[in-house]
Design a protein around this motif. Structure first.
Motif, PDB file in Angstrom:
ATOM      1  N   SER A  23     -12.851  -5.138  -1.485  1.00 32.19           N
ATOM      2  CA  SER A  23     -13.740  -6.304  -1.600  1.00 32.19           C
ATOM      3  C   SER A  23     -13.746  -7.132  -0.313  1.00 32.19           C
ATOM      4  N   ARG A  24     -12.690  -6.997   0.460  1.00 36.09           N
ATOM      5  CA  ARG A  24     -12.605  -7.671   1.769  1.00 36.09           C
ATOM      6  C   ARG A  24     -13.192  -6.793   2.883  1.00 36.09           C
ATOM      7  N   GLN A  25     -13.728  -5.646   2.488  1.00 37.26           N
ATOM      8  CA  GLN A  25     -14.332  -4.670   3.405  1.00 37.26           C
ATOM      9  C   GLN A  25     -13.348  -4.251   4.503  1.00 37.26           C
ATOM     10  N   LEU A  26     -12.118  -4.009   4.079  1.00 39.14           N
ATOM     11  CA  LEU A  26     -11.084  -3.543   4.995  1.00 39.14           C
ATOM     12  C   LEU A  26     -10.748  -2.093   4.696  1.00 39.14           C
ATOM     13  N   ARG A  27     -10.535  -1.330   5.753  1.00 37.22           N
ATOM     14  CA  ARG A  27     -10.017   0.022   5.602  1.00 37.22           C
ATOM     15  C   ARG A  27      -8.503  -0.073   5.447  1.00 37.22           C
ATOM     16  N   GLN A  28      -7.907   1.014   5.006  1.00 35.88           N
ATOM     17  CA  GLN A  28      -6.447   1.029   4.901  1.00 35.88           C
ATOM     18  C   GLN A  28      -5.805   0.760   6.255  1.00 35.88           C
ATOM     19  N   ALA A  29      -6.379   1.293   7.307  1.00 32.81           N
ATOM     20  CA  ALA A  29      -5.843   1.082   8.654  1.00 32.81           C
ATOM     21  C   ALA A  29      -5.904  -0.398   9.045  1.00 32.81           C
ATOM     22  N   ASP A  30      -6.992  -1.077   8.643  1.00 34.81           N
ATOM     23  CA  ASP A  30      -7.125  -2.505   8.951  1.00 34.81           C
ATOM     24  C   ASP A  30      -6.036  -3.314   8.253  1.00 34.81           C
ATOM     25  N   LEU A  31      -5.837  -3.038   6.985  1.00 34.34           N
ATOM     26  CA  LEU A  31      -4.794  -3.746   6.241  1.00 34.34           C
ATOM     27  C   LEU A  31      -3.418  -3.414   6.811  1.00 34.34           C
ATOM     28  N   GLY A  32      -3.218  -2.156   7.166  1.00 32.36           N
ATOM     29  CA  GLY A  32      -1.952  -1.762   7.774  1.00 32.36           C
ATOM     30  C   GLY A  32      -1.652  -2.567   9.031  1.00 32.36           C
ATOM     31  N   LYS A  33      -2.666  -2.766   9.873  1.00 31.11           N
ATOM     32  CA  LYS A  33      -2.467  -3.565  11.098  1.00 31.11           C
ATOM     33  C   LYS A  33      -2.106  -5.009  10.763  1.00 31.11           C
ATOM     34  N   LEU A  34      -2.783  -5.568   9.753  1.00 33.32           N
ATOM     35  CA  LEU A  34      -2.473  -6.948   9.352  1.00 33.32           C
ATOM     36  C   LEU A  34      -1.040  -7.083   8.856  1.00 33.32           C
ATOM     37  N   LEU A  35      -0.539  -6.023   8.251  1.00 32.70           N
ATOM     38  CA  LEU A  35       0.814  -6.045   7.691  1.00 32.70           C
ATOM     39  C   LEU A  35       1.874  -5.521   8.655  1.00 32.70           C
ATOM     40  N   GLY A  36       1.448  -4.988   9.788  1.00 31.84           N
ATOM     41  CA  GLY A  36       2.397  -4.387  10.713  1.00 31.84           C
ATOM     42  C   GLY A  36       2.919  -3.051  10.202  1.00 31.84           C
ATOM     43  N   ARG A  37       2.096  -2.371   9.428  1.00 30.12           N
ATOM     44  CA  ARG A  37       2.450  -1.080   8.851  1.00 30.12           C
ATOM     45  C   ARG A  37       1.386  -0.064   9.215  1.00 30.12           C
ATOM     46  N   SER A  38       1.611   1.173   8.843  1.00 27.59           N
ATOM     47  CA  SER A  38       0.653   2.227   9.146  1.00 27.59           C
ATOM     48  C   SER A  38      -0.389   2.347   8.029  1.00 27.59           C
ATOM     49  N   GLN A  39      -1.466   3.025   8.351  1.00 29.24           N
ATOM     50  CA  GLN A  39      -2.490   3.326   7.344  1.00 29.24           C
ATOM     51  C   GLN A  39      -1.885   4.197   6.248  1.00 29.24           C
ATOM     52  N   GLY A  40      -1.027   5.119   6.644  1.00 32.01           N
ATOM     53  CA  GLY A  40      -0.393   6.019   5.680  1.00 32.01           C
ATOM     54  C   GLY A  40       0.443   5.273   4.654  1.00 32.01           C
ATOM     55  N   TRP A  41       1.142   4.233   5.094  1.00 30.87           N
ATOM     56  CA  TRP A  41       1.951   3.439   4.171  1.00 30.87           C
ATOM     57  C   TRP A  41       1.055   2.742   3.146  1.00 30.87           C
ATOM     58  N   VAL A  42      -0.059   2.181   3.616  1.00 33.00           N
ATOM     59  CA  VAL A  42      -1.009   1.521   2.704  1.00 33.00           C
ATOM     60  C   VAL A  42      -1.519   2.547   1.696  1.00 33.00           C
ATOM     61  N   SER A  43      -1.838   3.741   2.154  1.00 33.77           N
ATOM     62  CA  SER A  43      -2.302   4.803   1.271  1.00 33.77           C
ATOM     63  C   SER A  43      -1.239   5.158   0.244  1.00 33.77           C
ATOM     64  N   TYR A  44       0.011   5.288   0.680  1.00 35.86           N
ATOM     65  CA  TYR A  44       1.103   5.607  -0.235  1.00 35.86           C
ATOM     66  C   TYR A  44       1.248   4.532  -1.321  1.00 35.86           C
ATOM     67  N   VAL A  45       1.106   3.271  -0.923  1.00 34.65           N
ATOM     68  CA  VAL A  45       1.202   2.188  -1.905  1.00 34.65           C
ATOM     69  C   VAL A  45       0.059   2.294  -2.904  1.00 34.65           C
ATOM     70  N   GLU A  46      -1.159   2.462  -2.408  1.00 33.18           N
ATOM     71  CA  GLU A  46      -2.332   2.469  -3.283  1.00 33.18           C
ATOM     72  C   GLU A  46      -2.376   3.671  -4.223  1.00 33.18           C
ATOM     73  N   CYS A  47      -1.739   4.762  -3.841  1.00 32.58           N
ATOM     74  CA  CYS A  47      -1.740   5.922  -4.742  1.00 32.58           C
ATOM     75  C   CYS A  47      -0.455   6.004  -5.564  1.00 32.58           C
ATOM     76  N   GLY A  48       0.448   5.046  -5.400  1.00 26.55           N
ATOM     77  CA  GLY A  48       1.632   4.979  -6.232  1.00 26.55           C
ATOM     78  C   GLY A  48       2.825   5.762  -5.731  1.00 26.55           C
ATOM     79  N   GLU A  49       2.743   6.308  -4.532  1.00 33.40           N
ATOM     80  CA  GLU A  49       3.878   7.053  -3.977  1.00 33.40           C
ATOM     81  C   GLU A  49       4.986   6.118  -3.500  1.00 33.40           C
ATOM     82  N   THR A  50       4.614   4.904  -3.125  1.00 35.45           N
ATOM     83  CA  THR A  50       5.551   3.885  -2.661  1.00 35.45           C
ATOM     84  C   THR A  50       5.282   2.619  -3.447  1.00 35.45           C
ATOM     85  N   THR A  51       6.329   1.919  -3.827  1.00 37.79           N
ATOM     86  CA  THR A  51       6.147   0.669  -4.558  1.00 37.79           C
ATOM     87  C   THR A  51       6.346  -0.534  -3.643  1.00 37.79           C
TER      88      THR A  51
END
Length: 125
Positions: A23-51
């Motif tokens: 809804s904020r029109q952010l890609r996983q990579a964009d959110l990852g940069k805001l958090l100081g994390r990788s796009q892959g980490w954001v993906s892992y969180v969103e698919c439930g691989e990481t809590t």
């Protein structure tokens, strides 16, 4: 033990996180940069691989400019709604499907051997 990672409730939680990011029109990579994390980490969180722990959830929501308490209240309301729907659904009638049950059902009622009362009632005798 209840497996919360694969529950319907967790799916609602993860969908809510993803929908908020989208809804904020952010890609996983964009959110990852805001958090100081990788796009892959954001993906892992969103698919439930990481809590996310509670602090990480707060940082995630801050990065999306979304109030933590608002998110928790909305999530709680969504989960309660799902629970109410689940309670309203009638459970399916359970039918035995074993071979013995099928054999018993195949015997015409008038040919079946009657069960003695002492066995039917569970008394010894």
């Amino acid at each position: 033990m209840f497996k919360s990672l694969h529950s319907r409730h967790n799916k609602i939680y993860l969908d809510k996180l993803r929908q908020l990011r989208e809804s904020r029109q952010l890609r996983q990579a964009d959110l990852g940069k805001l958090l100081g994390r990788s796009q892959g980490w954001v993906s892992y969180v969103e698919c439930g691989e990481t809590t996310l722990d509670i602090i990480e959830l707060r940082q995630w929501l801050d990065a999306l400019d979304y109030k933590f308490l608002r998110f928790v209240r909305e999530l709680d309301a969504d989960l309660r709604e799902v629970e109410q729907l689940r309670l309203r659904v009638k459970p399916r009638e359970r039918r035995p499907r074993g071979a013995l049950h099928q054999l018993i059902q195949a015997i015409p009622r008038d040919q079946a051997t009657p069960v003695p009362d002492r066995i039917r009632k569970g008394t010894k005798g």
